[in-house]
Write a protein that holds these residues in place. Structure first.
Motif, short mmCIF file in Angstrom:
data_model
loop_
_atom_site.label_atom_id
_atom_site.label_comp_id
_atom_site.label_asym_id
_atom_site.label_seq_id
_atom_site.Cartn_x
_atom_site.Cartn_y
_atom_site.Cartn_z
N ILE A 1 -34.40 -57.91 -21.12
CA ILE A 1 -33.93 -59.18 -21.67
C ILE A 1 -32.84 -59.40 -20.61
O ILE A 1 -31.68 -58.59 -20.47
CB ILE A 1 -33.64 -58.89 -22.85
CG1 ILE A 1 -34.52 -58.58 -24.18
CG2 ILE A 1 -32.81 -60.40 -23.50
CD1 ILE A 1 -34.08 -58.33 -25.25
N VAL A 2 -32.92 -60.54 -19.88
CA VAL A 2 -32.06 -60.88 -18.91
C VAL A 2 -30.92 -61.85 -19.46
O VAL A 2 -30.94 -62.80 -19.96
CB VAL A 2 -32.63 -61.48 -17.66
CG1 VAL A 2 -31.68 -61.97 -16.37
CG2 VAL A 2 -33.82 -61.12 -17.00
N HIS A 3 -29.48 -61.17 -19.24
CA HIS A 3 -28.46 -61.97 -19.91
C HIS A 3 -27.64 -62.24 -18.45
O HIS A 3 -27.46 -61.26 -17.65
CB HIS A 3 -27.46 -61.22 -20.70
CG HIS A 3 -28.16 -60.81 -22.14
ND1 HIS A 3 -28.96 -59.85 -22.46
CD2 HIS A 3 -28.41 -61.86 -23.17
CE1 HIS A 3 -29.47 -60.10 -23.69
NE2 HIS A 3 -29.10 -61.30 -24.07
N ARG A 4 -26.95 -63.54 -18.38
CA ARG A 4 -26.33 -63.75 -17.27
C ARG A 4 -24.82 -64.42 -17.53
O ARG A 4 -24.79 -65.34 -18.54
CB ARG A 4 -27.27 -64.75 -16.50
CG ARG A 4 -26.46 -65.19 -15.13
CD ARG A 4 -27.38 -66.14 -14.10
NE ARG A 4 -27.52 -67.54 -15.02
CZ ARG A 4 -28.36 -68.42 -14.66
NH1 ARG A 4 -28.85 -68.53 -13.48
NH2 ARG A 4 -28.72 -69.40 -15.19
N MET A 5 -24.15 -64.25 -16.80
CA MET A 5 -22.58 -64.89 -16.72
C MET A 5 -22.56 -65.32 -15.36
O MET A 5 -22.54 -64.48 -14.46
CB MET A 5 -21.64 -63.56 -17.26
CG MET A 5 -20.20 -64.05 -17.49
SD MET A 5 -19.03 -62.90 -17.55
CE MET A 5 -19.73 -62.03 -19.10
N SER A 6 -21.83 -66.46 -15.34
CA SER A 6 -21.53 -67.15 -14.20
C SER A 6 -20.14 -67.34 -14.09
O SER A 6 -19.39 -67.81 -14.81
CB SER A 6 -22.12 -68.54 -14.34
OG SER A 6 -21.66 -69.23 -12.88
N LEU A 7 -19.29 -66.81 -13.05
CA LEU A 7 -17.73 -66.86 -12.81
C LEU A 7 -17.60 -67.61 -11.67
O LEU A 7 -18.64 -68.14 -11.07
CB LEU A 7 -17.44 -65.41 -12.79
CG LEU A 7 -17.62 -64.52 -14.03
CD1 LEU A 7 -16.88 -63.13 -13.76
CD2 LEU A 7 -16.69 -65.21 -15.19
N ASP A 8 -16.21 -67.79 -11.11
CA ASP A 8 -16.06 -68.56 -9.92
C ASP A 8 -16.67 -68.36 -8.57
O ASP A 8 -17.28 -69.04 -7.81
CB ASP A 8 -14.65 -68.55 -9.92
CG ASP A 8 -13.86 -69.25 -10.76
OD1 ASP A 8 -14.51 -70.03 -11.61
OD2 ASP A 8 -12.62 -69.13 -11.05
N ASN A 9 -16.64 -66.82 -8.36
CA ASN A 9 -17.46 -66.45 -7.11
C ASN A 9 -18.40 -65.39 -7.48
O ASN A 9 -18.81 -64.64 -6.44
CB ASN A 9 -16.56 -66.05 -6.27
CG ASN A 9 -15.58 -64.84 -6.56
OD1 ASN A 9 -15.60 -64.35 -7.93
ND2 ASN A 9 -15.14 -64.03 -5.75
N LYS A 10 -18.90 -65.23 -8.54
CA LYS A 10 -20.01 -64.27 -8.63
C LYS A 10 -20.80 -64.40 -10.09
O LYS A 10 -20.46 -65.27 -10.89
CB LYS A 10 -19.08 -62.81 -8.82
CG LYS A 10 -18.29 -62.84 -10.16
CD LYS A 10 -17.68 -61.62 -10.39
CE LYS A 10 -16.77 -61.42 -9.20
NZ LYS A 10 -15.64 -59.99 -9.30
N TYR A 11 -21.93 -63.87 -10.08
CA TYR A 11 -22.98 -63.83 -11.25
C TYR A 11 -22.81 -62.28 -11.62
O TYR A 11 -23.06 -61.46 -10.87
CB TYR A 11 -24.15 -64.51 -10.73
CG TYR A 11 -24.41 -65.62 -10.62
CD1 TYR A 11 -24.64 -66.40 -11.67
CD2 TYR A 11 -24.62 -66.30 -9.46
CE1 TYR A 11 -25.02 -67.96 -11.22
CE2 TYR A 11 -25.00 -67.55 -9.18
CZ TYR A 11 -25.02 -68.28 -10.05
OH TYR A 11 -25.06 -69.79 -9.79
N ILE A 12 -22.80 -61.99 -12.87
CA ILE A 12 -22.98 -60.97 -13.47
C ILE A 12 -24.44 -60.97 -14.40
O ILE A 12 -24.44 -61.84 -15.35
CB ILE A 12 -21.80 -60.39 -14.37
CG1 ILE A 12 -20.45 -60.22 -13.66
CG2 ILE A 12 -22.15 -59.05 -14.87
CD1 ILE A 12 -19.20 -59.89 -14.30
N LEU A 13 -24.98 -59.97 -14.35
CA LEU A 13 -26.40 -60.02 -15.05
C LEU A 13 -26.37 -58.72 -15.69
O LEU A 13 -26.11 -57.69 -15.14
CB LEU A 13 -27.54 -60.01 -14.07
CG LEU A 13 -28.11 -61.49 -13.68
CD1 LEU A 13 -27.10 -62.22 -12.90
CD2 LEU A 13 -29.28 -61.81 -13.06
N LYS A 14 -26.91 -58.71 -16.84
CA LYS A 14 -27.32 -57.58 -17.66
C LYS A 14 -28.82 -57.37 -18.15
O LYS A 14 -29.08 -58.37 -18.76
CB LYS A 14 -26.16 -57.50 -19.10
CG LYS A 14 -26.15 -56.07 -19.62
CD LYS A 14 -24.65 -56.24 -20.60
CE LYS A 14 -24.67 -57.29 -21.56
NZ LYS A 14 -25.40 -56.83 -22.78
N LEU A 15 -29.47 -56.55 -17.54
CA LEU A 15 -30.80 -56.24 -17.74
C LEU A 15 -30.56 -55.38 -19.10
O LEU A 15 -30.61 -54.08 -18.94
CB LEU A 15 -31.26 -55.62 -16.81
CG LEU A 15 -31.17 -56.50 -15.52
CD1 LEU A 15 -31.99 -56.11 -14.45
CD2 LEU A 15 -31.83 -57.96 -15.66
#
Length: 238
Positions: free
Chosen positions: A206-220
């Motif tokens: 299950i791909v969860h994503r967070m978008s910040l100013d200069n990065k993406y964080i993905l939690k698999l």
């Protein structure tokens, strides 16, 4: 601890649509070089075989300065610069043919019991043997990736396929990059990945994503509150 080097040429199977070394191939090259170094190390192999120990990659940080193109010659160098009772720390660098740095990595590996997955304590003589202190010049970020757990959005889910599985019967470390790459912009210059629980064939990702100013964080994630890996893709890092 001696350095280990391998010289190779960027092949068509390793490049992206623009002819550059693709992100997962960076991880493949570094992983290959690291394992060749481990295979050549009699001290460590003896300890591993006598104590049923294996090495679990806990995290990797990759800083990308320049990407080689198809058919370019590169040199991959790796070495362990520090070791404590439970973890080993290594640098791996991809150079061009003139030893100009292209990609730099810092990785943390955990020593674990092959059957139980529990941490194994390294003997003092091996700890001393691996503490060279010759660290690569880079910005060393923490092994664990911090995030706001409420900031994620589920964007996709799929089952683990056969082509993700390696000879340890779980998803190869580099394949988590392949899983995540569709959900970030292309021009990142730093990747951090924290490995949690190895995913196996037919597990649901299950791909969860967070978008910040200069990065993406993905939690698999998996089902039943399992997290397989956390990835951070950063932009304009240098």
């Amino acid at each position: 601890m001696k350095n280990y080097e391998m010289k190779t040429r960027i092949r068509t199977s390793q490049i992206d649509k623009n002819g550059f070394l693709k992100p997962s191939s960076i991880f493949d090259l570094m992983q290959d070089c690291s394992f060749f170094q481990l295979d050549s190390d009699e001290h460590l192999n003896k300890f591993f075989s006598e104590n049923n120990v294996t090495l679990f990659l806990a995290s990797r940080q990759v800083d990308i300065y320049n990407l080689p193109r198809y058919s370019e010659d590169v040199i991959v160098k790796t070495y362990v610069y520090e070791c404590n009772e439970y973890y080993g720390f290594r640098n791996t660098v991809i150079y061009d043919s003139n030893y100009n740095e292209l990609v730099i990595s810092n990785a943390t590996g955990a020593f674990v019991d092959f059957n139980t997955g529990s941490l194994i304590r390294m003997p003092k003589d091996l700890i001393e043997y691996y503490n060279s202190g010759e660290k690569q010049n880079m910005n060393y970020l923490p092994r664990k990736i911090s995030f706001d757990k409420d900031g994620f959005t589920e964007i996709y889910r799929f089952k683990v396929k056969k082509y993700f599985i390696d000879d340890n019967h779980h998803v190869n470390n580099a394949r988590y990059i392949d899983m995540a790459i569709d959900y970030v912009d292309d021009d990142f210059d730093r990747v951090r990945i924290e490995y949690k629980t190895p995913a196996k064939l037919d597990d649901v990702i299950i791909v969860h994503r967070m978008s910040l100013d200069n990065k993406y964080i993905l939690k698999l994630d998996g089902e039943n509150n399992i997290t397989y890996s956390v990835l951070e893709f950063s932009y304009n890092s240098f």
